[in-house]
Design an enzyme around this catalytic site. Structure first.
Site, PDB file in Angstrom:
ATOM      1  N   SER A 257       0.837  -1.200   0.000  1.00 22.52           N
ATOM      2  CA  SER A 257       0.000   0.000   0.000  1.00 22.52           C
ATOM      3  C   SER A 257       0.869   1.246   0.000  1.00 22.52           C
ATOM      4  O   SER A 257       2.003   1.224   0.492  1.00 22.52           O
ATOM      5  CB  SER A 257      -0.909   0.005   1.238  1.00 22.52           C
ATOM      6  OG  SER A 257      -1.635   1.207   1.349  1.00 22.52           O
ATOM      7  N   HIS A 259      -0.904   4.124   0.965  1.00 23.31           N
ATOM      8  CA  HIS A 259      -1.885   4.960   1.661  1.00 23.31           C
ATOM      9  C   HIS A 259      -2.771   5.715   0.665  1.00 23.31           C
ATOM     10  O   HIS A 259      -3.126   6.879   0.874  1.00 23.31           O
ATOM     11  CB  HIS A 259      -1.196   5.946   2.603  1.00 23.31           C
ATOM     12  CG  HIS A 259      -1.962   6.193   3.875  1.00 23.31           C
ATOM     13  ND1 HIS A 259      -1.968   5.317   4.925  1.00 23.31           N
ATOM     14  CD2 HIS A 259      -2.753   7.218   4.263  1.00 23.31           C
ATOM     15  CE1 HIS A 259      -2.714   5.786   5.901  1.00 23.31           C
ATOM     16  NE2 HIS A 259      -3.218   6.941   5.527  1.00 23.31           N
ATOM     17  N   GLY A 313     -10.793   1.275  -0.302  1.00 18.48           N
ATOM     18  CA  GLY A 313     -11.272   2.287   0.628  1.00 18.48           C
ATOM     19  C   GLY A 313     -12.212   3.278  -0.004  1.00 18.48           C
ATOM     20  O   GLY A 313     -13.351   3.466   0.449  1.00 18.48           O
ATOM     21  N   ARG A 314     -11.780   3.936  -1.063  1.00 17.93           N
ATOM     22  CA  ARG A 314     -12.593   4.986  -1.672  1.00 17.93           C
ATOM     23  C   ARG A 314     -13.862   4.421  -2.319  1.00 17.93           C
ATOM     24  O   ARG A 314     -14.937   5.026  -2.216  1.00 17.93           O
ATOM     25  CB  ARG A 314     -11.770   5.747  -2.712  1.00 17.93           C
ATOM     26  CG  ARG A 314     -10.661   6.615  -2.121  1.00 17.93           C
ATOM     27  CD  ARG A 314      -9.964   7.413  -3.202  1.00 17.93           C
ATOM     28  NE  ARG A 314      -8.988   8.351  -2.664  1.00 17.93           N
ATOM     29  CZ  ARG A 314      -7.684   8.110  -2.589  1.00 17.93           C
ATOM     30  NH1 ARG A 314      -7.211   6.939  -3.019  1.00 17.93           N
ATOM     31  NH2 ARG A 314      -6.853   9.014  -2.098  1.00 17.93           N
TER      32      ARG A 314
END
Length: 365
Positions: A257, A259, A313-314
């Site tokens: 990742s 972030h 996530g998004r």
């Protein structure tokens, strides 16, 4: 949703080069289909740490979810339970460890922002374990808070700073505003017992910066490994030296990742280090990825490049911000259908076999 909340969800750091690279590199990955072989259908079910999930993807940790949409964290946790996929709670989300534990019957993951003080770390680990969590994700890729111009421009804070610009945005988002009135102002619920009362926005920011100023080190990983008896994952790994440390201390997996492109603008996209690390460490650790995935086709590309599992996530947040409590269900159903179509199109029966369909030359290394 107000523009300041939308910017927080979608933006990266500096000039957002790595944010764009995450998307473009994963979309360069190509798969080869087998059309004339026998094929009896595709099965997305995936085993991970002793649990069998209905799909090879889960919900990545996202901070300040309740700011972007009221009760977003709780909605996504419930949707993840209903779709039998893992949900990961961030230390700085707007729902507490205990609340998510109740919603998921303890079947959730917890991402730890490493505190500067060991006592606070131990309290958070104890709360997570008591709530039923058995998979802990320790964050490696936030040794410092990144420079994010859009957040600076918006004066982002919890609760939102009442500038004339932000007030106008709130009035232009009446459904969001009404939802916030009903839900109550968003707060760092997990951290709430440790935050001194009566802090203004400036001092709250200073408190949070001081509290989470702890860089993750090998020594700290060793301490957590000794204390945590469940699955231990390190997130933010992009190079083999760090991966070797994870193996050395008996971690169960790592999440490649950056972030979400929000920390290091001049770093690699997530798909590139995944592709390089998987051959060497895939037999020693569960290889996972987050960042840059927005569709079932993106998930398929990540699995083809060596991931055992993918986290987003998004994308789930977009669903909730569009459809409220039903957004998670809509998004997960859509992603499952998209991934199913890709697997059926290329003739892949199991997600673990997608790597056989990779056109290696298409990976932008």
């Amino acid at each position: 949703m107000p523009a300041f909340a939308y910017d927080y969800l979608t933006a990266g750091c500096f000039t957002e080069i790595n944010l764009a690279r995450n998307k473009s590199d994963i979309r360069n990955v190509q798969l080869k289909p087998w059309y004339l072989r026998d094929f009896d259908g595709a099965d997305q079910r995936t085993e991970l740490f002793g649990e069998t999930y209905d799909a090879p993807f889960g919900v990545a940790p996202v901070g300040l979810q309740g700011l972007m949409w009221p009760k977003a964290c709780e909605y996504l946790a419930q949707s993840a339970v209903d779709h039998n996929i893992p949900f990961t709670l961030s230390t700085v989300s707007t729902a507490s460890i205990e609340e998510i534990g109740k919603i998921t019957n303890g079947k959730f993951w917890f991402q730890l922002y490493h505190p500067a003080e060991d006592l606070l770390r131990d309290k958070l680990l104890e709360r997570a374990w008591e709530a039923g969590c058995r998979t802990l994700v320790i964050l490696a890729d936030t040794p410092t808070f990144a420079y994010r111009p859009k957040e600076i421009r918006n004066g982002l804070s919890i609760p939102p700073r009442m500038t004339p610009r932000n007030i106008v945005q709130m009035f232009m988002s009446p459904t969001w505003a009404m939802g916030q009135l009903i839900a109550g102002k968003p707060e760092f619920q997990t951290m709430k017992p440790y935050i001194p009362k009566g802090l203004n926005m400036k001092h709250l920011g200073l408190f949070m910066n001081k509290t989470f100023s702890g860089r993750l080190t090998e020594a700290k990983i060793a301490q957590i490994r000794e204390k945590w008896q469940g699955n231990l994952i390190v997130k933010g790994i992009v190079n083999p030296d760090d991966a070797e440390i994870a193996v050395k201390h008996g971690l169960e997996g790592l999440i490649v990742s950056n972030h979400g492109g929000r920390q290091l603008d001049r770093g690699q996209s997530t798909i590139v280090p995944l592709y390089k690390l998987a051959p060497e460490f895939g037999s020693k650790l569960k290889m996972m990825i987050d960042g840059g995935m927005y569709s079932g086709a993106d998930i398929a590309a990540s699995l083809a490049c060596g991931a055992d599992f993918a986290f987003m996530g998004r994308t789930p947040m977009f669903g909730v911000c569009a459809l409220g409590r039903y957004g998670g269900h809509h998004t997960f159903e859509m992603l499952k259908k998209q991934l199913q179509q890709v697997m059926e199109q290329v003739g892949c029966a199991r997600v673990g076999d997608l790597c056989d369909h990779l056109i290696a030359e298409s990976v932008p290394i």
